[in-house]
Design a protein around this motif. Sequence first.
Motif, mmCIF file in Angstrom:
data_model
loop_
_atom_site.group_PDB
_atom_site.id
_atom_site.type_symbol
_atom_site.label_atom_id
_atom_site.label_comp_id
_atom_site.label_asym_id
_atom_site.label_seq_id
_atom_site.Cartn_x
_atom_site.Cartn_y
_atom_site.Cartn_z
ATOM 1 N N GLY A 1 -16.502 -0.436 6.932
ATOM 2 C CA GLY A 1 -17.711 -1.230 6.920
ATOM 3 C C GLY A 1 -18.981 -0.426 6.790
ATOM 4 N N VAL B 1 -5.315 -2.446 10.200
ATOM 5 C CA VAL B 1 -5.023 -3.424 9.151
ATOM 6 C C VAL B 1 -5.186 -2.829 7.744
ATOM 7 C CG1 VAL B 1 -7.407 -4.304 9.146
ATOM 8 C CG2 VAL B 1 -5.561 -5.812 8.422
ATOM 9 N N LYS C 1 0.837 -1.193 0.000
ATOM 10 C CA LYS C 1 0.000 0.000 0.000
ATOM 11 C C LYS C 1 0.865 1.233 0.000
ATOM 12 C CE LYS C 1 -4.501 -1.000 1.260
ATOM 13 N NZ LYS C 1 -5.711 -0.569 1.952
ATOM 14 N N ARG D 1 -1.310 1.306 -5.077
ATOM 15 C CA ARG D 1 -0.171 0.558 -4.571
ATOM 16 C C ARG D 1 1.098 1.235 -5.063
ATOM 17 N NH1 ARG D 1 -4.048 -1.325 -2.297
ATOM 18 N NH2 ARG D 1 -4.497 -3.538 -1.982
ATOM 19 N N PRO E 1 -14.861 -5.445 -6.695
ATOM 20 C CA PRO E 1 -15.377 -4.429 -5.773
ATOM 21 C C PRO E 1 -14.776 -4.562 -4.373
ATOM 22 C CG PRO E 1 -17.034 -6.120 -6.149
ATOM 23 C CD PRO E 1 -15.917 -6.380 -7.130
ATOM 24 N N PHE E 2 -14.329 -5.767 -4.027
ATOM 25 C CA PHE E 2 -13.732 -5.983 -2.696
ATOM 26 C C PHE E 2 -12.223 -6.185 -2.794
ATOM 27 C CE2 PHE E 2 -18.120 -7.675 -2.283
ATOM 28 C CZ PHE E 2 -18.571 -6.834 -1.277
ATOM 29 N N CYS F 1 -10.866 -7.460 0.869
ATOM 30 C CA CYS F 1 -11.672 -6.935 1.978
ATOM 31 C C CYS F 1 -12.022 -8.052 2.956
ATOM 32 C CB CYS F 1 -12.955 -6.340 1.404
ATOM 33 S SG CYS F 1 -14.174 -5.868 2.633
ATOM 34 N N THR F 2 -11.719 -7.839 4.231
ATOM 35 C CA THR F 2 -12.055 -8.853 5.228
ATOM 36 C C THR F 2 -13.569 -8.993 5.364
ATOM 37 O OG1 THR F 2 -11.648 -7.062 6.756
ATOM 38 C CG2 THR F 2 -10.114 -8.877 6.835
ATOM 39 N N ARG G 1 -4.049 -9.721 10.117
ATOM 40 C CA ARG G 1 -5.030 -10.509 9.358
ATOM 41 C C ARG G 1 -5.225 -11.898 9.976
ATOM 42 N NH1 ARG G 1 -7.518 -8.446 4.315
ATOM 43 N NH2 ARG G 1 -8.356 -10.546 4.273
ATOM 44 N N THR H 1 -18.973 2.189 2.983
ATOM 45 C CA THR H 1 -19.061 1.404 1.754
ATOM 46 C C THR H 1 -20.444 0.771 1.598
ATOM 47 O OG1 THR H 1 -18.148 -0.366 3.050
ATOM 48 C CG2 THR H 1 -16.621 0.777 1.597
ATOM 49 N N ARG I 1 -5.014 -9.408 0.248
ATOM 50 C CA ARG I 1 -5.443 -8.153 0.855
ATOM 51 C C ARG I 1 -6.901 -7.845 0.565
ATOM 52 N NH1 ARG I 1 -1.492 -3.654 2.979
ATOM 53 N NH2 ARG I 1 -3.073 -3.316 4.544
ATOM 54 N N TRP J 1 0.993 -6.289 9.128
ATOM 55 C CA TRP J 1 -0.295 -6.524 8.451
ATOM 56 C C TRP J 1 -0.646 -8.010 8.465
ATOM 57 C CZ3 TRP J 1 -0.811 -9.370 3.873
ATOM 58 C CH2 TRP J 1 -2.129 -9.448 3.402
HETATM 59 C C1 HEM Z 1 -20.099 -3.147 0.122
HETATM 60 C C2 HEM Z 1 -19.271 -3.056 1.139
HETATM 61 C C3 HEM Z 1 -17.777 -3.060 1.059
HETATM 62 C C4 HEM Z 1 -16.944 -2.826 -0.006
HETATM 63 C C5 HEM Z 1 -17.318 -2.499 -1.449
HETATM 64 C C6 HEM Z 1 -15.582 -2.953 0.480
HETATM 65 C C7 HEM Z 1 -14.454 -2.805 -0.309
HETATM 66 C C8 HEM Z 1 -13.148 -2.936 0.133
HETATM 67 C C9 HEM Z 1 -11.984 -2.820 -0.701
HETATM 68 C C10 HEM Z 1 -11.984 -2.526 -2.195
HETATM 69 C C11 HEM Z 1 -10.889 -3.007 0.088
HETATM 70 C C12 HEM Z 1 -9.428 -2.964 -0.350
HETATM 71 C C13 HEM Z 1 -8.890 -1.565 -0.293
HETATM 72 C C14 HEM Z 1 -7.448 -1.482 -0.745
HETATM 73 O O1 HEM Z 1 -6.789 -2.498 -0.872
HETATM 74 O O2 HEM Z 1 -6.973 -0.362 -0.944
HETATM 75 C C15 HEM Z 1 -11.377 -3.243 1.428
HETATM 76 C C16 HEM Z 1 -10.582 -3.478 2.520
HETATM 77 C C17 HEM Z 1 -11.051 -3.677 3.789
HETATM 78 N N1 HEM Z 1 -12.375 -3.765 4.172
HETATM 79 FE FE1 HEM Z 1 -13.987 -3.649 2.974
HETATM 80 N N2 HEM Z 1 -15.618 -3.251 1.817
HETATM 81 C C18 HEM Z 1 -16.932 -3.345 2.205
HETATM 82 C C19 HEM Z 1 -17.394 -3.661 3.463
HETATM 83 C C20 HEM Z 1 -16.609 -3.949 4.542
HETATM 84 C C21 HEM Z 1 -17.086 -4.361 5.851
HETATM 85 C C22 HEM Z 1 -18.547 -4.579 6.201
HETATM 86 C C23 HEM Z 1 -15.983 -4.495 6.656
HETATM 87 C C24 HEM Z 1 -15.856 -4.904 8.107
HETATM 88 C C25 HEM Z 1 -16.782 -5.089 8.935
HETATM 89 C C26 HEM Z 1 -14.813 -4.179 5.849
HETATM 90 C C27 HEM Z 1 -13.514 -4.199 6.311
HETATM 91 C C28 HEM Z 1 -12.401 -4.005 5.518
HETATM 92 C C29 HEM Z 1 -11.042 -4.067 6.040
HETATM 93 C C30 HEM Z 1 -10.625 -4.333 7.470
HETATM 94 C C31 HEM Z 1 -10.182 -3.858 4.944
HETATM 95 C C32 HEM Z 1 -8.661 -3.841 4.937
HETATM 96 C C33 HEM Z 1 -8.128 -5.193 4.529
HETATM 97 C C34 HEM Z 1 -6.609 -5.209 4.350
HETATM 98 O O3 HEM Z 1 -6.041 -4.225 3.909
HETATM 99 O O4 HEM Z 1 -6.014 -6.253 4.657
HETATM 100 N N3 HEM Z 1 -15.229 -3.865 4.585
HETATM 101 N N4 HEM Z 1 -12.767 -3.207 1.426
#
Ligand code: HEM
Length: 448
Positions: free
Chosen positions: A262, A87, A71, A328, A387-388, A395-396, A99, A265, A393, A95
């Motif tokens: 969380g 995280v 990152k 990145r 999208p996630f 999205c958790t 995780r 988004t 890495r 990191w």
């Molecule tokens: C529609 C809902 C969501 C979308 C579209 C979404 C999308 C993403 C994306 C694209 C990333 C990666 C970002 C990056 O690498 O720069 C991410 C990371 C993350 N998200 Fe989500 N997210 C959503 C919901 C949630 C929820 C509900 C939680 C927790 C309760 C969550 C927790 C996290 C965490 C902790 C990370 C960091 C993971 C890491 O870097 O190892 N997200 N999310």
Amino acid sequence: MMPPKPTPRPDRVSLLQYMRLFRADILSAQPARLYRAWMAEFRTPFFRSYLCNDPALIDLVLKARPDDFPKSNRIREGLTPLLGNSVFVTNGEVWKRQRRIIDPAFEGGRLRDTLPAIWAAGEAAVARLSPGVTEIEEQTSHAAADVIFRTLFSIPIDHAIATKVFHEFRAYQRTQPILNLAAFLPLPRWFPRLHRHATLRAAKTIRSLITQLTEARADEIRSGTAPDDLATKIMQTADPQTGARFDTAEMVDQVAIFFLAGHETSASALAWALYLLALNPKAQDRVATEAATLPDSPDFAALSQLKFTRDVFRETLRLYPPVPMMVRENQCPETLRGRTVAPGAQIVLSPWHLHRHARLWENPDAFDPDRWSRDANKACAREAYIPFSAGPRVCTGAGFAMVEGTLLLAQLIRRFRFETIPGDVPVPVAHLTVRAKTGIRLHISRRA
Ligand code: HEM
């Protein structure tokens, strides 16, 4: 009717114009050619950035060699006052350890335990709505924040501390969005990124409120009275490699990111999903028919019946990915599509452009939830839909968010009909997440 898409900028603009556009909105700051390009290079006086749409490059950066593309520190600087060492911003060994502790709480079996809390938040959202014209993003923000508090700490959004965090968070966002873009703006490293006083104050307040919740939970765990929710699960999980648990400070960092990542988004996705369904009444009726089968406290089996609703949510995440771009930084010299890229470049992955790529998707700008059940789309879904994010890495909360989005959508559509207001078309803009420039207003009526 085609869902709204921001007007791209002209192909050539000066750096100053670019920065101005960028401050206004990342999406309209980009030229239309990015919807067809496999890779695009942006040269600034201080560094280069490469936007990658080629599925092979995305695979390389996110899955094949993620450790070589950590990152970017630029992101970290903007978010540190609120997120500390969470995280979302850490890299490398720190990191990985985080995780190992967090991931088990979000695994399938444990996800099942969160269903009643998500359902309760959905019912509370239904109870808050009334017929008439409503700004829907406000409602979905409230609902998504409620989901996080209920699943993480077993408290509803009306709980005194939860309400305070929610409001402070809005204040934080009002002061923060422009500064956050410093993470992407072509400024040199030495350029001072002063945090505004109001931003720092809001971040401090949020952290002290979250600290209260976390400390209280640590006490409950010690005395054996803690509820079995996500916070308890994470705080009780020992790192399988070292045996260590999160201390309170490190847990506060994680709670801050769960709340930020969380709720913003999910709120964005849910609001766009309701808008898309208002724009497509036939699809809305199909969701309503499916939702009518829901029992009053659904389990995973009932949830799996909501196939079309799930596809609507998927399609919403394709058209309006809440996290429109990820950045990145390459550690080593790389050759990307024949171009030599020196270390330290900004590698930009853009779900926004990838998901609407003219050479990858059929009818890319159209709302077509049924595309998810057509075999012809399988490859695209696998390679050009992030999208996630993807890879280690990812999205958790991805699995959690899919359950939450599908369920809340079904709960809302089960009780209400949503209609667009003629002439009132939301314009998507990207700040922290993809939102409508002046909100999304819909006309709501009760279903018979
Ligand atoms: C529609 C809902 C969501 C979308 C579209 C979404 C999308 C993403 C994306 C694209 C990333 C990666 C970002 C990056 O690498 O720069 C991410 C990371 C993350 N998200 Fe989500 N997210 C959503 C919901 C949630 C929820 C509900 C939680 C927790 C309760 C969550 C927790 C996290 C965490 C902790 C990370 C960091 C993971 C890491 O870097 O190892 N997200 N999310």
